[in-house]
Design an enzyme around this catalytic site. Sequence first.
Site, PDB file in Angstrom:
ATOM      1  CE  LYS A 103      -3.759  -2.087   2.695  1.00 38.77           C
ATOM      2  NZ  LYS A 103      -4.852  -2.415   1.786  1.00 38.77           N
ATOM      3  CG  HIS A 145     -12.191  -2.725   8.060  1.00 40.21           C
ATOM      4  ND1 HIS A 145     -12.552  -1.414   7.954  1.00 40.21           N
ATOM      5  CD2 HIS A 145     -11.641  -2.865   9.275  1.00 40.21           C
ATOM      6  CE1 HIS A 145     -12.216  -0.773   9.065  1.00 40.21           C
ATOM      7  NE2 HIS A 145     -11.670  -1.642   9.893  1.00 40.21           N
ATOM      8  NE  ARG A 160      -8.286  -9.552  -5.392  1.00 39.35           N
ATOM      9  CZ  ARG A 160      -9.404  -9.182  -4.769  1.00 39.35           C
ATOM     10  NH1 ARG A 160     -10.573  -9.413  -5.314  1.00 39.35           N
ATOM     11  NH2 ARG A 160      -9.354  -8.574  -3.597  1.00 39.35           N
TER      12      ARG A 160
HETATM   13  P1  ADP Z   1     -13.224  -8.192  -3.167  1.00 36.97           P
HETATM   14  O1  ADP Z   1     -12.111  -7.295  -2.696  1.00 36.97           O
HETATM   15  O2  ADP Z   1     -13.034  -8.769  -4.528  1.00 36.97           O
HETATM   16  O3  ADP Z   1     -14.557  -7.663  -2.932  1.00 36.97           O
HETATM   17  P2  ADP Z   1     -13.057  -9.579  -0.707  1.00 36.97           P
HETATM   18  O4  ADP Z   1     -12.070  -8.621  -0.175  1.00 36.97           O
HETATM   19  O5  ADP Z   1     -14.366  -9.683  -0.065  1.00 36.97           O
HETATM   20  O6  ADP Z   1     -13.193  -9.442  -2.289  1.00 36.97           O
HETATM   21  O7  ADP Z   1     -12.493 -11.016  -0.695  1.00 36.97           O
HETATM   22  C1  ADP Z   1     -11.847 -11.476  -1.785  1.00 36.97           C
HETATM   23  C2  ADP Z   1     -10.688 -12.173  -1.245  1.00 36.97           C
HETATM   24  O8  ADP Z   1     -11.174 -13.251  -0.440  1.00 36.97           O
HETATM   25  C3  ADP Z   1      -9.894 -12.752  -2.310  1.00 36.97           C
HETATM   26  O9  ADP Z   1      -8.816 -11.934  -2.642  1.00 36.97           O
HETATM   27  C4  ADP Z   1      -9.461 -14.014  -1.651  1.00 36.97           C
HETATM   28  O10 ADP Z   1      -8.376 -13.735  -0.813  1.00 36.97           O
HETATM   29  C5  ADP Z   1     -10.572 -14.438  -0.776  1.00 36.97           C
HETATM   30  N1  ADP Z   1     -11.601 -15.327  -1.331  1.00 36.97           N
HETATM   31  C6  ADP Z   1     -12.913 -15.073  -1.343  1.00 36.97           C
HETATM   32  N2  ADP Z   1     -13.580 -16.094  -1.870  1.00 36.97           N
HETATM   33  C7  ADP Z   1     -12.688 -17.022  -2.202  1.00 36.97           C
HETATM   34  C8  ADP Z   1     -12.779 -18.307  -2.800  1.00 36.97           C
HETATM   35  N3  ADP Z   1     -13.916 -18.859  -3.184  1.00 36.97           N
HETATM   36  N4  ADP Z   1     -11.654 -18.947  -2.988  1.00 36.97           N
HETATM   37  C9  ADP Z   1     -10.503 -18.396  -2.630  1.00 36.97           C
HETATM   38  N5  ADP Z   1     -10.352 -17.218  -2.083  1.00 36.97           N
HETATM   39  C10 ADP Z   1     -11.430 -16.511  -1.862  1.00 36.97           C
HETATM   40  P1  ADP Z   2      -7.793  -3.988   2.683  1.00 39.73           P
HETATM   41  O1  ADP Z   2      -6.534  -4.219   1.935  1.00 39.73           O
HETATM   42  O2  ADP Z   2      -7.837  -4.723   3.965  1.00 39.73           O
HETATM   43  O3  ADP Z   2      -9.003  -4.145   1.803  1.00 39.73           O
HETATM   44  P2  ADP Z   2      -8.242  -1.117   2.495  1.00 39.73           P
HETATM   45  O4  ADP Z   2      -7.151  -0.128   2.538  1.00 39.73           O
HETATM   46  O5  ADP Z   2      -8.867  -1.378   1.181  1.00 39.73           O
HETATM   47  O6  ADP Z   2      -7.725  -2.459   3.155  1.00 39.73           O
HETATM   48  O7  ADP Z   2      -9.365  -0.676   3.528  1.00 39.73           O
HETATM   49  C1  ADP Z   2     -10.424  -1.527   3.896  1.00 39.73           C
HETATM   50  C2  ADP Z   2     -11.609  -0.723   4.427  1.00 39.73           C
HETATM   51  O8  ADP Z   2     -11.216   0.068   5.560  1.00 39.73           O
HETATM   52  C3  ADP Z   2     -12.184   0.271   3.461  1.00 39.73           C
HETATM   53  O9  ADP Z   2     -13.109  -0.312   2.580  1.00 39.73           O
HETATM   54  C4  ADP Z   2     -12.837   1.276   4.400  1.00 39.73           C
HETATM   55  O10 ADP Z   2     -14.056   0.772   4.897  1.00 39.73           O
HETATM   56  C5  ADP Z   2     -11.888   1.335   5.562  1.00 39.73           C
HETATM   57  N1  ADP Z   2     -10.884   2.422   5.413  1.00 39.73           N
HETATM   58  C6  ADP Z   2      -9.687   2.314   4.816  1.00 39.73           C
HETATM   59  N2  ADP Z   2      -9.002   3.471   4.845  1.00 39.73           N
HETATM   60  C7  ADP Z   2      -9.785   4.361   5.485  1.00 39.73           C
HETATM   61  C8  ADP Z   2      -9.621   5.732   5.872  1.00 39.73           C
HETATM   62  N3  ADP Z   2      -8.520   6.428   5.602  1.00 39.73           N
HETATM   63  N4  ADP Z   2     -10.642   6.327   6.528  1.00 39.73           N
HETATM   64  C9  ADP Z   2     -11.755   5.641   6.847  1.00 39.73           C
HETATM   65  N5  ADP Z   2     -11.961   4.341   6.529  1.00 39.73           N
HETATM   66  C10 ADP Z   2     -10.990   3.694   5.864  1.00 39.73           C
END
Ligand code: ADP
Ligand code: ADP
Length: 644
Positions: free
Chosen positions: A116, A234, A296
Amino acid sequence: MFEKILIANRGEIACRVMETARALGVRTVAVYSDADAASKHVALADEAVHIGGAAPQTSYLLGDRIIGAAQAAGAQAIHPGYGFLSENPDFVEAVEEAGLIFIGPSASAIRSMGLKDAAKALMEKAGVPVVPGYHGDNQNPAFLAAKAKEITYPVLIKAVAGGGGKGMRLVEQPEDFADALVSAQGEATTAFGNPDVLIEKYIQKPRHIEVQVFGDGKTAVHLFERDCSLQRRHQKVIEEAPAPGMTAEMRAAMGQAAVRAAEAIGYKGAGTVEFIVDGSDGLRPDGFWFMEMNTRLQVEHPVTEAITGVDLVEWQLRVAAGETLPMRQEDLTISGHAFEARLYAEDVPKGFLPATGTLTHLTFPDNVRADSGVRAGDTISPWYDPMISKVITHGPTRAAALSQLARALEQTRVAGTTTNLGFLGALARHKGFAAGEVDTGLIARDLETLVQTPEVTPAARIAAAQVALDLQQAADSEFGFSLWAPLQRSVHLELEGNAFEATVAVDGADRQIWTLDGAEHLVSRQAGHWLLAGQRLPDCLRAGEVITVFSPFGVSFTLLDPLDRAVSAGGDAALIEAPMPGLVKAIFAEPGAEVREGDRLAVLEAMKMEHALLAARDGIVAEILAAAGDQVEAGAALVRLEEA
Ligand code: ADP
Ligand code: ADP
Ligand code: MG
């Protein structure tokens, strides 16, 4: 176009990719683990290759074995799905070295977005707005604390290698910073083997709005936004497209920023640029910031497909096969509104605990898209994500699509495991959500109401009892004899650990007088339907001793044999056992230590979640039978207490 591809994944996404491949005339090769030999994705594929054991580390994460399977089967390309190997640049390189095509971005594009902090630095350079904060190399705690003060509280500490919400801590005030830092770093080290963090301004009333992008390696287009603000810890629960309240101006600004991000790394294929948006004062073109890019296809891609009419997997295959981008930006338009709900096998009242089970029944209403990796008869095993299906609706307006979603959830029927259907149904009927008041805190604020299990009505109990006694279909002739002497019968049922008795006096073919807890209820049949107080009894299904009543979401009753009522659950309270196969993350107990009932003795990681294992009674620890890092089977004893 390819003639044959291998799908390096399982479940719902493997099935999704195969459906499009089939439509394009592309043959498919599935890979499967011991746990998946009889699964839907194997049945759907033209060929299937067994690649190893149930644990992902011994099958779906073995890149070399999967590449070997692709070569042996004569596949030209590999689709990674999501999860598993999809964001692993080493895998991409290995696929290419083997002379195969990876259906997705280049290894270098994945690497640029993998951490990140590096991704944020890169995006800043490309002129994409990033969340204000510190994402440099200095990890000195005092320095980071000073940065947090400069950013101004509240701040968010995030693991640079983070994903799935892990390694993230919200800090409201300076006094809490040092502790939060240690705990975020600890979680990051265990989860990702990398303790580094970045500090971000915590955005108030945050909304998660992401943009679907698609590139050919040089140029990119965007397919508008998705709002994924409905989150629990989250993790996304319900997603929609477009985002409520989005203006043309802000959509253009976000779309351009996302395209800049994709083009800056020469992105090829489907990707998502996630932004955090300040929703405290409506949507403004200067109120969104880059969070991360997922390199992806995303779980929630169907809502974008619904509003654009594009099949994103088809685009993935075409672009990977060397075609140019199928559409230009100016030809892409939005039609209507779409929602997706993630249906999981999980026990919501028990803190969303993942559940397992064999699905004795699984049906969806006709007018929805249900992307599912399981069928009736399939098992939700403890080895993988417990997703049953995604339920997607599309309507001309947000209100129409949302009411379709609410109805679709009410008409979805799952038996054989506990699910989050009721929770999703409550969300789909949430007034604030319907009004477009979406922010990432909505679920947490209203959690108590959302997880409430509605009271089980007499109608549901009677429906279950009717099925138990086979009195639903009762034909006239069978009961004709009893007109002058009502037939009296009774049945014992159990609902969530509570047993009850239902008694019925059958008064002819169309009248039954039921007694529940001393109260009488007249049930009569009219035009083929059983009615109680003018309302139809809910539908039910029986599988063995389990009767599921759809009223509307599934409630499961167990038929008790009155003769062995004395058998109690019991178990050995001296042993703390793993409830499912998993990885022991930590053991807190020490031999000789005194523990109290409810003390946390161990943490087990299974099905993408951490589960605390608690002492079932007071006692003294006699023995520790497992260590952190052990992979254990269901039922494995982890800690033993001395005899009471
Ligand atoms: P997205 O960011 O696509 O909305 P999520 O963060 O909810 O998805 O979760 C997706 C992640 O969860 C994938 O990157 C993977 O790590 C895992 N995951 C979810 N469903 C599956 C599955 N059926 N098989 C393998 N990994 C999965
Ligand atoms: P991950 O890799 O676990 O998906 P993200 O950086 O995408 O982490 O953040 C996951 C979630 O955390 C976001 O969808 C949001 O709900 C919350 N979030 C992330 N960054 C912030 C921020 N700076 N302020 C408020 N909420 C945040
Ligand atoms: Mg994210």
